[in-house]
Motif scaffolding. Sequence first.
Motif, PDB file in Angstrom:
ATOM      1  N   LYS A  20       0.499  -1.458  -0.008  1.00 24.32           N
ATOM      2  CA  LYS A  20       0.070  -0.095  -0.086  1.00 24.32           C
ATOM      3  C   LYS A  20       0.559   1.079  -0.013  1.00 24.32           C
ATOM      4  O   LYS A  20       0.752   2.133  -0.976  1.00 24.32           O
ATOM      5  N   THR A  23       2.672   1.756  -3.394  1.00 22.28           N
ATOM      6  CA  THR A  23       2.788   2.381  -4.248  1.00 22.28           C
ATOM      7  C   THR A  23       1.870   3.089  -3.939  1.00 22.28           C
ATOM      8  O   THR A  23       2.163   4.426  -5.058  1.00 22.28           O
ATOM      9  N   GLU A  24       1.613   4.245  -3.291  1.00 19.56           N
ATOM     10  CA  GLU A  24       1.258   5.213  -3.002  1.00 19.56           C
ATOM     11  C   GLU A  24       2.715   6.368  -3.605  1.00 19.56           C
ATOM     12  O   GLU A  24       2.265   6.996  -3.882  1.00 19.56           O
ATOM     13  N   ILE A  26       4.628   5.477  -5.691  1.00 14.62           N
ATOM     14  CA  ILE A  26       4.611   4.913  -7.329  1.00 14.62           C
ATOM     15  C   ILE A  26       3.836   5.876  -7.990  1.00 14.62           C
ATOM     16  O   ILE A  26       3.220   6.700  -8.594  1.00 14.62           O
ATOM     17  N   THR A  27       2.497   5.990  -7.320  1.00 10.43           N
ATOM     18  CA  THR A  27       1.119   6.891  -8.074  1.00 10.43           C
ATOM     19  C   THR A  27       1.447   8.279  -7.956  1.00 10.43           C
ATOM     20  O   THR A  27       0.596   8.881  -8.085  1.00 10.43           O
ATOM     21  N   THR A  28       1.956   8.508  -6.793  1.00  8.36           N
ATOM     22  CA  THR A  28       2.416  10.337  -6.492  1.00  8.36           C
ATOM     23  C   THR A  28       3.593  10.700  -6.820  1.00  8.36           C
ATOM     24  O   THR A  28       3.820  12.270  -7.069  1.00  8.36           O
TER      25      THR A  28
END
Length: 375
Positions: A20, A23-24, A26-28
């Motif tokens: 989790k 992933t945060e 990478i997405t940000t």
Amino acid sequence: MSKNNFIPVNTPLLDGNELKYVTECITTGWISSEGPFVDKFESALAQYTDRRHGIAVANGTAALDIAFSAIGLKKGDEVILPSHTIISCILQIIRIGAIPILVDSELKTWNMDVDEIESKITSKTKAILAVHLYGLPCRIDKIIEIADKHNLYVIEDAAQMIGQTFNGKPCGSFGHISTTSFYPNKQVTTGEGGMCLTNDDDLANKCRSFRNLCFQTESRFVHKELGWNYRMTNIQAALGLAQVEKLDEHVVLKRKIGNKYSELLKDISGFNLPLMETEYAKNIYWVYGIFLNENSKYNAKEAMLLLQEAGIATRPFYYPMHLQPVFQEDKLFEGQEYPNAEILYNRAFYIPSGVGFTENDVEAVSKVLIDLFKV
């Protein structure tokens, strides 16, 4: 046992918020050392170890390098440390031009013999490096008492002991600076990584500066000191934060694995098992060490080879500093003897015990050891 059933010496456990949080990142797009998880991770571990400051760095060796520089270690200064330890502990001492002063180890706890320290102190002594090894902490109380008496710095190498306590106080909370490592075989892992922990504002600021090339706030690219690029990435810190959230559970797992081994292997006469506890700590079993005694049919190298052939990975105990070829070439420890450090290398090794280890794995390894050492 086939190669497909090979049991590695360590298996990390990544079953919390690791995916989790990463992933945060990478997405940000926050993947560098500027990301928010670095501060969160530093704060979480500092709080866990009762420290005011945490300074996340690239690895455990980097943490030691920075700590020695932060205390102002100079050429000609002396640092007392155990001969029986990983070479990371001595690298920055040597590179600065300081002088490592070695002490031997205890055969029962496998830690540095604190009773040897005071006799090694001279007018040049600057610091004591207190290294906790394998599962039990060294006598950090006595080390601090000696250091206070002689006005010395104490650097606590808690790389293997995060989650452990000494007389109820967390390892990582002792001395002027504590260092730790987050290699995959540690209770908290970021793949690679480390941290300096301290209560001293000035030392904390120096550690932050040294990890970041000694950039200055007012004139970023004007340098008054030489530092390193030892920064931790936001992705690593995201892993670390998730691991700290599970640290207490990992400690329970480590002790469960260690206690299970001790139960299954208690009747073997060829080796001694790790101490389950002392008056100041219960064993955290960072690794599960096997100490071959006079009844053993093998030395450490022979036993490790047989276990490898049976599909079980092992690791030796540390090669003594005073015997390291790189130091013998310079005659650094010429004529010095540390017999217990040599005994530990020749007669001890550790077997698989990572936090991702299962009870079936413990039973499988134990069965091979019982067969190997049966009379």
